[in-house]
Structure formats: structure tokens, C-alpha cells
Design a protein around this motif. Structure first.
Motif, mmCIF file in Angstrom:
data_model
loop_
_atom_site.group_PDB
_atom_site.id
_atom_site.type_symbol
_atom_site.label_atom_id
_atom_site.label_comp_id
_atom_site.label_asym_id
_atom_site.label_seq_id
_atom_site.Cartn_x
_atom_site.Cartn_y
_atom_site.Cartn_z
ATOM 1 N N MET A 1 0.903 -1.192 0.019
ATOM 2 C CA MET A 1 -0.071 -0.200 -0.096
ATOM 3 C C MET A 1 0.915 1.263 -0.034
ATOM 4 O O MET A 1 1.725 1.220 0.640
ATOM 5 C CB MET A 1 -0.895 0.158 1.098
ATOM 6 C CG MET A 1 -1.725 1.133 1.306
ATOM 7 S SD MET A 1 -2.915 1.084 2.870
ATOM 8 C CE MET A 1 -3.897 -0.170 2.164
ATOM 9 N N THR A 2 0.490 2.206 -0.776
ATOM 10 C CA THR A 2 1.299 3.470 -0.786
ATOM 11 C C THR A 2 0.621 4.580 0.183
ATOM 12 O O THR A 2 -0.611 4.617 0.241
ATOM 13 C CB THR A 2 1.112 3.958 -2.198
ATOM 14 O OG1 THR A 2 1.805 3.157 -3.057
ATOM 15 C CG2 THR A 2 1.772 5.557 -2.238
ATOM 16 N N TYR A 3 1.122 4.965 0.853
ATOM 17 C CA TYR A 3 0.608 5.959 1.886
ATOM 18 C C TYR A 3 1.233 7.515 1.656
ATOM 19 O O TYR A 3 2.226 7.882 1.063
ATOM 20 C CB TYR A 3 1.353 5.742 3.399
ATOM 21 C CG TYR A 3 0.717 4.491 3.908
ATOM 22 C CD1 TYR A 3 -0.253 4.427 4.480
ATOM 23 C CD2 TYR A 3 1.641 3.193 3.768
ATOM 24 C CE1 TYR A 3 -0.870 3.196 5.053
ATOM 25 C CE2 TYR A 3 1.232 2.117 4.333
ATOM 26 C CZ TYR A 3 -0.219 2.084 4.987
ATOM 27 O OH TYR A 3 -0.427 0.751 5.318
ATOM 28 N N ALA A 4 0.340 8.492 2.042
ATOM 29 C CA ALA A 4 0.376 9.902 1.569
ATOM 30 C C ALA A 4 1.873 10.773 2.150
ATOM 31 O O ALA A 4 2.064 10.447 3.203
ATOM 32 C CB ALA A 4 -0.726 10.604 1.758
ATOM 33 N N SER A 5 2.368 11.381 1.363
ATOM 34 C CA SER A 5 3.313 12.232 1.610
ATOM 35 C C SER A 5 2.808 13.641 1.888
ATOM 36 O O SER A 5 1.476 13.595 1.951
ATOM 37 C CB SER A 5 4.666 12.311 0.678
ATOM 38 O OG SER A 5 4.201 12.527 -0.586
ATOM 39 N N LEU A 25 -4.916 11.908 10.878
ATOM 40 C CA LEU A 25 -4.085 11.023 10.528
ATOM 41 C C LEU A 25 -4.567 9.641 11.506
ATOM 42 O O LEU A 25 -4.323 8.639 10.977
ATOM 43 C CB LEU A 25 -2.817 11.493 10.749
ATOM 44 C CG LEU A 25 -1.523 10.496 10.006
ATOM 45 C CD1 LEU A 25 -1.882 10.307 8.726
ATOM 46 C CD2 LEU A 25 -0.273 11.090 10.419
ATOM 47 N N ASP A 90 4.450 2.825 12.295
ATOM 48 C CA ASP A 90 3.490 2.953 11.474
ATOM 49 C C ASP A 90 3.770 3.408 10.388
ATOM 50 O O ASP A 90 4.440 4.433 10.184
ATOM 51 C CB ASP A 90 2.422 3.708 12.141
ATOM 52 C CG ASP A 90 0.977 3.765 11.508
ATOM 53 O OD1 ASP A 90 1.026 3.853 10.199
ATOM 54 O OD2 ASP A 90 0.058 3.416 12.027
ATOM 55 N N PRO A 91 3.537 2.856 9.084
ATOM 56 C CA PRO A 91 3.820 3.322 7.758
ATOM 57 C C PRO A 91 3.342 4.547 7.291
ATOM 58 O O PRO A 91 3.808 5.044 6.231
ATOM 59 C CB PRO A 91 3.286 1.953 6.905
ATOM 60 C CG PRO A 91 2.346 1.065 7.765
ATOM 61 C CD PRO A 91 2.599 1.335 9.115
ATOM 62 N N ARG A 92 2.083 5.078 8.057
ATOM 63 C CA ARG A 92 1.655 6.207 7.676
ATOM 64 C C ARG A 92 2.563 7.342 7.952
ATOM 65 O O ARG A 92 2.594 8.475 7.477
ATOM 66 C CB ARG A 92 0.238 6.662 8.246
ATOM 67 C CG ARG A 92 -0.811 5.755 7.842
ATOM 68 C CD ARG A 92 -2.153 5.933 8.771
ATOM 69 N NE ARG A 92 -1.879 5.112 9.943
ATOM 70 C CZ ARG A 92 -2.740 5.057 10.709
ATOM 71 N NH1 ARG A 92 -4.195 5.423 10.667
ATOM 72 N NH2 ARG A 92 -2.530 4.394 12.037
ATOM 73 N N ARG A 94 6.084 7.266 8.006
ATOM 74 C CA ARG A 94 7.312 7.229 7.283
ATOM 75 C C ARG A 94 7.460 8.310 6.212
ATOM 76 O O ARG A 94 8.466 8.815 5.924
ATOM 77 C CB ARG A 94 7.716 5.676 6.667
ATOM 78 C CG ARG A 94 8.912 5.481 6.140
ATOM 79 C CD ARG A 94 9.177 4.069 5.786
ATOM 80 N NE ARG A 94 10.227 3.437 5.400
ATOM 81 C CZ ARG A 94 10.898 2.455 5.323
ATOM 82 N NH1 ARG A 94 9.774 1.306 5.430
ATOM 83 N NH2 ARG A 94 12.117 2.011 5.073
#
Length: 273
Positions: A1-5, A25, A90-92, A94
Motif C-alpha cells: 500500500m502507498t501512503y500519502a506524503s 491521521l 506505523d507506515p503512515r 514514514r
């Protein structure tokens, strides 16, 4: 999954102020999970080896009953330890931290603050006074577990202080603040009360002057789950901290042995917020 920058507008806000609140968030269900886990862990009072009762606190000090918990992610035997480790990595977070640092982030600290009604605040300070990251600085991700505002001891940040040197603090007022350090903002710059809702995450770097007011409410906690991160290029850090990649791998970083801005070794772990 791609998380938002970060969006360009968010990056511009951080560049200008040195801090950035990303709204919602963390989801309401996740906030409820965090709140319940830490309240259950504190149900019988302070936990040896985890809770950090402030120096000089009295029996009627609310922080004696609900002291902050330091480095819960290191306590894998406890539910709060496993939860803290999960959210710290949490990957959000990163891609947001990578944008703020301009490079890969590493995790190095977790904390939980209960801040019950009547609790003292924490005077204005700078986080890298404690973490002593070299080169560069650290970054905080401050998760509001309750709505946080002036009434229950919300967070304050001083805009345009992100590029300041780390100052040697003055003495804080022990009647108002449970910590001992105070950093005076430069002339013309004033603390800004952050209006945060549960689930908002406030990011700010280690030079930003920030703190919190006493909780003057009758019945509102101001709980927060806080993480600190450093850039992958970090060469030195205080001996209180161990860095992990977002994949959970331990990183080898040298201990910062210099005397700090006060000319003496800093012997305290970070105590923000």
C-alpha cells in the motif's frame, strides 16, 4: 500500500513555522484502542520500570497517580509496549517524516502522557537539548489522544524557531511546570496554542520551542502518545536512545559525548509536552 506524503501546502507550512498538524491521521477507532490500553495499564497506579513520576511531586499531585510512561515500546511483555511499537513504526508516518527530514527516518523514542485534570504543564523547551542528535536534529510526532486546547493543557509551539541553536535553559516555575527547564523565545516571537482534535498528529523538529500549560479543567484528561525520530544520516545521539528502522532493524549510532549547550553532559531523557 502507498501512503500519502506531504502536499505542497503542508510542506510550505512546515518550512515557515517549523511545525505541522496533520488532521485525523489516526482514526477514532485507533485512538480508542490507544486510550483504553494505556488507561488499563495505569489502572493500578504507576508501573515500575515504565512510569516516570516527576521529581518533587507530592501525594496529592495528579501526576503522582498518572505519571508519564517512558519508552513503552521497549516493554514487549505488556500490551502497551506492543501497541507503542506498532504505532511508532506505523507506515503512515514514514513518508511524512521522510519529506520533513529529506531522507529516511529512524525511530528512537516513545512516550505516553496522561495529563489528568489539575496536572502541571511543561515549560517551553527544545527537544534536541535532550536527544542531542548530530548532525541535524530530531523530529516529534505528537498524537492527540484527547482534544487538546488551552482548557486542558494543550500544546504550544513558537513559530519561526526551527532554525535556532539549542539553548541552555533557565529555571522553570515548579508551581506551574513539572519539569525544570525553560527556554525563553526570541523577542517578538510568542507561543501559539495548537488546537488539536483526537487523532490529529503534530510534527515538529527538535529546535522548535514548545511546551504546554497546566490542565485547569475539572474533568478532562489531555492524553498524548508521542514518538521521536532522527534522520538516517545521524552520526551521534544521547545514550538514552536506540534507533530502529521502520522495518524494525536496530541501527548502530555512536553516543554523543559532548557537553551540550550548558557545558555539561545532559543526564536526562527527553521530557517534552
Amino acid at each position: 500500500m502507498t501512503y500519502a506524503s506531504l502536499t505542497p501546502e503542508q510542506a510550505e507550512c512546515f518550512e515557515r513555522d517549523g511545525f505541522l498538524a496533520i488532521r485525523g491521521l489516526v482514526t477514532p477507532d485507533e485512538i480508542a484502542e490507544i486510550r483504553e490500553a494505556f488507561m488499563q495499564q495505569a489502572a493500578d497506579g504507576p508501573v515500575p520500570g515504565l512510569s516516570d513520576t516527576p521529581r518533587g511531586s507530592s501525594a496529592n499531585d495528579p501526576l503522582s497517580r498518572y505519571p508519564r510512561m517512558m519508552h513503552p515500546h521497549k516493554h514487549a511483555d505488556k500490551a502497551v509496549g506492543r501497541l507503542a511499537m506498532r504505532y511508532m513504526l506505523d507506515p503512515r508516518f514514514r513518508p511524512i517524516l521522510a519529506d520533513l527530514f529529506g531522507e529516511e527516518p529512524l525511530a528512537c523514542q516513545s512516550m505516553f502522557y496522561f495529563k489528568p485534570p489539575g496536572a502541571r504543564g511543561q515549560d517551553l523547551h527544545q527537544d534536541n537539548f535532550y536527544l542531542r542528535v548530530k548532525p541535524g536534529t530530531c523530529m516529534a510526532a505528537w498524537i492527540a489522544v484527547d482534544d487538546a486546547d488551552a482548557g486542558n493543557g494543550g500544546m504550544m509551539c513558537v513559530p519561526q524557531t526551527a532554525m535556532l541553536d539549542i539553548a541552555c535553559p533557565e529555571q522553570a516555575d515548579p508551581a506551574l511546570f513539572f519539569t525544570t527547564e525553560h527556554v525563553e523565545p526570541p523577542p517578538g516571537l510568542e507561543p501559539q496554542m495548537m488546537q488539536l482534535k483526537a487523532g490529529d498528529v503534530l510534527f515538529f523538529n527538535g529546535s522548535v520551542i514548545h511546551g504546554s500549560t497546566p490542565n485547569t479543567s475539572a474533568d478532562r484528561f489531555r492524553r498524548s502518545l508521542i514518538f521521536h525520530y532522527v534522520p538516517a544520516s545521524t552520526a551521534e545521539i544521547s545514550h538514552w536512545y536506540e534507533a530502529l528502522s521502520f522495518d524494525g532493524a536496530r541501527q548502530d549510532i555512536a553516543i554523543n559525548m559532548d557537553g551540550g549547550p550548558c557545558g555539561t553532559t545532559q543526564a536526562l531523557p527527553a521530557g517534552p509536552h
